[in-house]
Each structure stands twice: as structure tokens, then as C-alpha cells.
Design a protein around this motif. Structure first.
Motif, PDB file in Angstrom:
ATOM      1  N   THR A  70      33.310  35.396  50.060  1.00 20.84           N
ATOM      2  CA  THR A  70      32.403  36.323  49.278  1.00 20.84           C
ATOM      3  C   THR A  70      32.284  37.779  49.903  1.00 20.84           C
ATOM      4  OG1 THR A  70      31.091  34.329  48.760  1.00 20.84           O
ATOM      5  CG2 THR A  70      29.918  36.621  48.471  1.00 20.84           C
ATOM      6  N   TRP A  71      32.214  37.613  51.295  1.00 18.35           N
ATOM      7  CA  TRP A  71      31.841  38.922  52.145  1.00 18.35           C
ATOM      8  C   TRP A  71      33.183  39.962  51.869  1.00 18.35           C
ATOM      9  CZ3 TRP A  71      33.007  42.219  56.060  1.00 18.35           C
ATOM     10  CH2 TRP A  71      31.988  43.192  56.526  1.00 18.35           C
ATOM     11  N   VAL A  72      34.516  39.412  51.883  1.00 17.13           N
ATOM     12  CA  VAL A  72      35.667  40.318  52.200  1.00 17.13           C
ATOM     13  C   VAL A  72      35.937  40.798  50.598  1.00 17.13           C
ATOM     14  CG1 VAL A  72      36.890  39.615  54.242  1.00 17.13           C
ATOM     15  CG2 VAL A  72      37.336  38.315  52.230  1.00 17.13           C
ATOM     16  N   PHE A  73      35.656  39.744  49.584  1.00 15.40           N
ATOM     17  CA  PHE A  73      35.714  40.459  48.442  1.00 15.40           C
ATOM     18  C   PHE A  73      34.731  41.351  47.870  1.00 15.40           C
ATOM     19  CE2 PHE A  73      38.814  37.309  46.941  1.00 15.40           C
ATOM     20  CZ  PHE A  73      39.441  37.849  45.949  1.00 15.40           C
ATOM     21  N   ALA A  74      33.391  41.440  48.349  1.00 17.14           N
ATOM     22  CA  ALA A  74      32.615  42.487  48.184  1.00 17.14           C
ATOM     23  C   ALA A  74      32.754  43.783  48.930  1.00 17.14           C
ATOM     24  CB  ALA A  74      31.310  41.953  48.691  1.00 17.14           C
ATOM     25  N   ILE A  75      33.784  43.559  50.013  1.00 15.60           N
ATOM     26  CA  ILE A  75      34.050  44.932  50.564  1.00 15.60           C
ATOM     27  C   ILE A  75      35.315  45.396  49.734  1.00 15.60           C
ATOM     28  CG2 ILE A  75      35.655  45.878  52.662  1.00 15.60           C
ATOM     29  CD1 ILE A  75      32.777  44.836  53.855  1.00 15.60           C
ATOM     30  N   LEU A  76      36.294  44.369  49.342  1.00 15.13           N
ATOM     31  CA  LEU A  76      37.535  44.827  48.742  1.00 15.13           C
ATOM     32  C   LEU A  76      36.933  45.465  47.406  1.00 15.13           C
ATOM     33  CD1 LEU A  76      40.574  44.673  48.410  1.00 15.13           C
ATOM     34  CD2 LEU A  76      40.199  42.612  47.331  1.00 15.13           C
ATOM     35  N   LYS A  77      36.355  44.813  46.755  1.00 16.52           N
ATOM     36  CA  LYS A  77      35.576  45.398  45.420  1.00 16.52           C
ATOM     37  C   LYS A  77      35.218  46.933  45.636  1.00 16.52           C
ATOM     38  CE  LYS A  77      31.483  44.345  42.445  1.00 16.52           C
ATOM     39  NZ  LYS A  77      30.794  43.256  41.947  1.00 16.52           N
ATOM     40  N   ASN A  78      34.662  47.359  46.675  1.00 16.94           N
ATOM     41  CA  ASN A  78      34.118  48.954  46.658  1.00 16.94           C
ATOM     42  C   ASN A  78      35.350  49.757  47.099  1.00 16.94           C
ATOM     43  OD1 ASN A  78      31.232  48.440  46.262  1.00 16.94           O
ATOM     44  ND2 ASN A  78      30.993  47.464  48.268  1.00 16.94           N
ATOM     45  N   LYS A  79      36.206  49.040  47.647  1.00 16.93           N
ATOM     46  CA  LYS A  79      37.432  49.880  47.895  1.00 16.93           C
ATOM     47  C   LYS A  79      38.231  50.144  46.782  1.00 16.93           C
ATOM     48  CE  LYS A  79      37.993  48.884  53.030  1.00 16.93           C
ATOM     49  NZ  LYS A  79      37.082  50.242  53.300  1.00 16.93           N
ATOM     50  N   LEU A  80      38.293  48.922  45.895  1.00 19.78           N
ATOM     51  CA  LEU A  80      39.013  49.243  44.668  1.00 19.78           C
ATOM     52  C   LEU A  80      38.670  50.263  43.900  1.00 19.78           C
ATOM     53  CD1 LEU A  80      40.143  45.388  44.053  1.00 19.78           C
ATOM     54  CD2 LEU A  80      41.423  47.259  45.015  1.00 19.78           C
ATOM     55  N   ILE A  81      37.269  50.100  43.716  1.00 21.31           N
ATOM     56  CA  ILE A  81      36.277  51.122  42.931  1.00 21.31           C
ATOM     57  C   ILE A  81      36.680  52.486  43.477  1.00 21.31           C
ATOM     58  CG2 ILE A  81      34.120  51.996  42.482  1.00 21.31           C
ATOM     59  CD1 ILE A  81      33.270  48.828  42.306  1.00 21.31           C
ATOM     60  N   ASP A  82      36.742  52.692  44.824  1.00 18.72           N
ATOM     61  CA  ASP A  82      37.100  54.263  45.453  1.00 18.72           C
ATOM     62  C   ASP A  82      38.372  54.459  44.996  1.00 18.72           C
ATOM     63  OD1 ASP A  82      34.566  54.275  46.671  1.00 18.72           O
ATOM     64  OD2 ASP A  82      34.899  53.704  48.300  1.00 18.72           O
ATOM     65  N   ILE A  83      39.318  53.609  44.995  1.00 18.93           N
ATOM     66  CA  ILE A  83      40.730  53.857  44.716  1.00 18.93           C
ATOM     67  C   ILE A  83      40.722  54.322  43.487  1.00 18.93           C
ATOM     68  CG2 ILE A  83      43.111  53.146  44.709  1.00 18.93           C
ATOM     69  CD1 ILE A  83      42.552  51.577  47.083  1.00 18.93           C
ATOM     70  N   LEU A  84      40.222  53.528  42.398  1.00 14.15           N
ATOM     71  CA  LEU A  84      40.346  53.883  40.976  1.00 14.15           C
ATOM     72  C   LEU A  84      39.708  55.037  40.517  1.00 14.15           C
ATOM     73  CD1 LEU A  84      39.666  50.166  39.567  1.00 14.15           C
ATOM     74  CD2 LEU A  84      41.721  51.219  39.276  1.00 14.15           C
ATOM     75  N   ARG A  85      38.838  55.591  41.253  1.00 11.94           N
ATOM     76  CA  ARG A  85      38.153  56.755  41.038  1.00 11.94           C
ATOM     77  C   ARG A  85      39.017  57.949  41.598  1.00 11.94           C
ATOM     78  NH1 ARG A  85      31.920  54.540  42.216  1.00 11.94           N
ATOM     79  NH2 ARG A  85      31.517  53.998  39.838  1.00 11.94           N
ATOM     80  N   LYS A  86      39.582  57.679  42.805  1.00 10.05           N
ATOM     81  CA  LYS A  86      40.244  58.924  43.158  1.00 10.05           C
ATOM     82  C   LYS A  86      41.870  59.103  42.654  1.00 10.05           C
ATOM     83  CE  LYS A  86      38.658  58.487  47.785  1.00 10.05           C
ATOM     84  NZ  LYS A  86      39.196  57.831  49.080  1.00 10.05           N
ATOM     85  N   GLU A  87      42.241  58.003  42.243  1.00 10.09           N
ATOM     86  CA  GLU A  87      43.690  57.948  41.842  1.00 10.09           C
ATOM     87  C   GLU A  87      43.675  57.687  40.416  1.00 10.09           C
ATOM     88  OE1 GLU A  87      46.708  57.657  44.097  1.00 10.09           O
ATOM     89  OE2 GLU A  87      45.146  58.164  45.884  1.00 10.09           O
ATOM     90  N   LYS A  88      43.500  58.860  39.669  1.00  8.76           N
ATOM     91  CA  LYS A  88      43.532  58.637  37.901  1.00  8.76           C
ATOM     92  C   LYS A  88      44.979  58.260  37.733  1.00  8.76           C
ATOM     93  CE  LYS A  88      39.588  61.037  37.273  1.00  8.76           C
ATOM     94  NZ  LYS A  88      38.484  61.008  36.317  1.00  8.76           N
ATOM     95  N   ARG A  89      44.952  57.271  36.768  1.00  7.04           N
ATOM     96  CA  ARG A  89      46.355  56.566  36.714  1.00  7.04           C
ATOM     97  C   ARG A  89      47.344  57.710  36.261  1.00  7.04           C
ATOM     98  NH1 ARG A  89      46.948  53.959  31.340  1.00  7.04           N
ATOM     99  NH2 ARG A  89      48.939  53.468  32.564  1.00  7.04           N
TER     100      ARG A  89
END
Lengths: 208, 67
Positions: A70-89
């Protein structure tokens, strides 16, 4: 067994990380999810690595595999959101879209009559949550299977909206999608997931 | 009268955008008469709740871990 003499000894909990089978499975699950979301192997691997590292640094918090996951996925989730916001596709959506349209028409034909009403056998049934053990690992296996059965573009956008909890307008902006395109894709993803969960989980439970 | 195909689409879109008054009224009239679509609507919300709990365990330890 005593660890009093070793203040930095991770012994009481390190067995979680020592369980290589569990850790490998967890890492693969994270990587699969991260790759689906950011569609870049290197970025996905970095995000998973960071999440794992930060879990390792907080190893004393976790007594059980489920808590760690649960914990690592919560961290991963936030990292992915950051990446998606930064790297427009920058990749075109067309490859993943191919083939999905035709299957959808077939699904709609199965579910609904020519007049646009539910086929008798396909009418949604009541989902009895508490009795069906939604928190059980069996349920999540089926959920994963149903998610995998979706076209990649569907599961990606669905999880972006419902799990990463990004707003529609943000997804449209990041992905350069029209709102109606997103809404239709989300509808089709939900329609399929609903069908799959009902057939494989909610319907099956009543006759053990 | 709205068809189930249209009603189900609106029941999904309701989660992503505010419906117009006209849409709300037609949808309300449809679901009042259509138990299958009513059920579908409930399942759309349930699906959202379920998905938000993805990979979360229900044991209290994981709650503690988040604090």
C-alpha cells in the motif's frame, strides 16, 4: 533474539525485503503499472526505483507485506502524477486506439438490444459489497485480470482518472484529448470493467 | 424516452463532468423507470470507490503506516 545493541539494525522487518519472491512480484506489478501510465520504460523504472528506495528507508514501519505494498504504491502514485504533469505526451495515441473501436461496437451489440435497451441477461445485478470480500486478494486478482483485458488506452485513462485521481481537464490537457473523446473512452472502459467484474466476481460468489 | 445506451453513457459522464439540467431531468426520468440503469449507476460509483482502494489492504497496519 535481541537487537538492542544495534540501533540501525533493520533486522525485525528486513525479512519483508528479504522475501525476494514477494519483492520481485511487487516490483513487476509496480513497473507494469508505471509503464502503462507514463509509457516510457526509463521514466517508469526510475519512478519504481525511487518508490522502493523510500520504502526501504522507512522499513521499520512495515510489519506486513500488504502494508508495504500500500505504501510503495502511494509513493509511486505521486511520482507518476508528477511525471505525467511534467512530460506532456509526445507519442501519438493512434497505435493503442486501433482495433478498440470495432470491439466496442460488438460489446454494445451484446449488451443492448437494437432498440438501445439492456438485453435481459445482461442487466446489471446488485453488487453485495460486504459479503463479497472486496478487500481479499482474490478480488484484486480478478480486478487486475479485468483491467488487463481492456485495450491499453482504456486502462491507462481509466486508472489515470480513478486511481491517480487526476481531473478530466488535466488529463485532456496532458494527453491532448478532447473532453468528449475522454468521456467516451472512460465510459467504454467502465462498461467493460463492470461487465467483467460482475461476470467473474459478483455473479460467481453466490454458488460456491 | 431516453434509451439505456444513452442513459448508461450519462451515468458514466456524471462522474467526470456536471450534467446539464436537461440531461439530469431526462436521466432522472429514465432511471425512475429502469431498474437496470439504476443498478448501473450505483455500480459506476462503486467502481470508482473500488478503484481508489486499488492495492490498499484493509488491515489497520497500513493505515498506521500512512500516518
Amino acid at each position: 533474539m535481541t537487537s538492542a545493541a544495534l540501533p540501525i539494525d533493520p533486522a525485525p522487518c528486513s525479512s519483508l525485503f528479504d522475501d525476494t519472491e514477494f519483492m520481485n512480484a511487487l516490483r513487476l506489478q509496480m513497473l507494469k503499472f508505471a509503464t502503462l501510465q507514463v509509457r516510457n520504460q526509463a521514466l517508469a523504472e526510475d519512478a519504481v526505483q525511487d518508490a522502493m528506495l523510500s520504502a526501504y528507508q522507512h522499513i521499520e514501519r512495515f510489519q506486513r507485506q500488504a502494508a508495504l505494498k500500500t505504501w510503495v504504491f502511494a509513493i509511486l502514485k505521486n511520482k507518476l502524477i508528477d511525471i505525467l504533469r511534467k512530460e506532456k505526451r509526445y507519442t501519438s495515441a493512434s497505435i493503442l486506439e486501433e482495433g478498440a473501436g470495432r470491439n466496442d461496437e460488438a460489446l454494445l451489440d451484446t449488451l443492448f438490444t437494437d432498440h438501445g435497451h439492456w438485453q435481459k441477461d445482461e442487466r446489471p445485478q446488485k453488487w453485495d459489497e460486504p459479503d463479497h470480500g472486496l478487500e481479499s486478494s482474490d478480488f484484486w486478482k480478478i480486478f487486475d485480470t479485468c483491467l488487463d483485458a481492456l485495450p491499453a488506452r482504456y486502462s491507462r485513462l481509466f486508472m489515470m482518472r480513478e486511481f491517480l485521481e487526476l481531473e478530466s481537464n488535466e488529463i485532456c490537457d496532458n494527453e491532448q484529448l478532447s473532453v468528449s473523446n475522454l468521456n467516451t473512452t472512460l465510459f467504454r472502459a467502465r462498461l467493460r470493467l463492470r461487465e467483467c467484474l460482475e461476470d467473474n466476481w459478483f455473479a460467481g460468489e453466490t454458488c460456491p | 424516452m431516453m434509451k439505456c445506451t444513452e442513459a448508461t453513457q450519462l451515468l458514466s459522464e456524471k462522474l467526470d463532468r456536471p450534467l446539464s439540467t436537461k440531461e439530469k431531468v431526462s436521466l432522472g426520468m429514465h432511471t425512475a423507470m429502469c431498474p437496470a440503469c439504476r443498478q448501473f449507476g450505483k455500480q459506476m460509483s462503486a467502481l470508482r470507490e473500488i478503484t481508489q482502494r486499488y492495492v490498499q489492504s484493509d488491515d489497520t497496519e497500513s493505515e498506521d503506516a500512512k500516518k
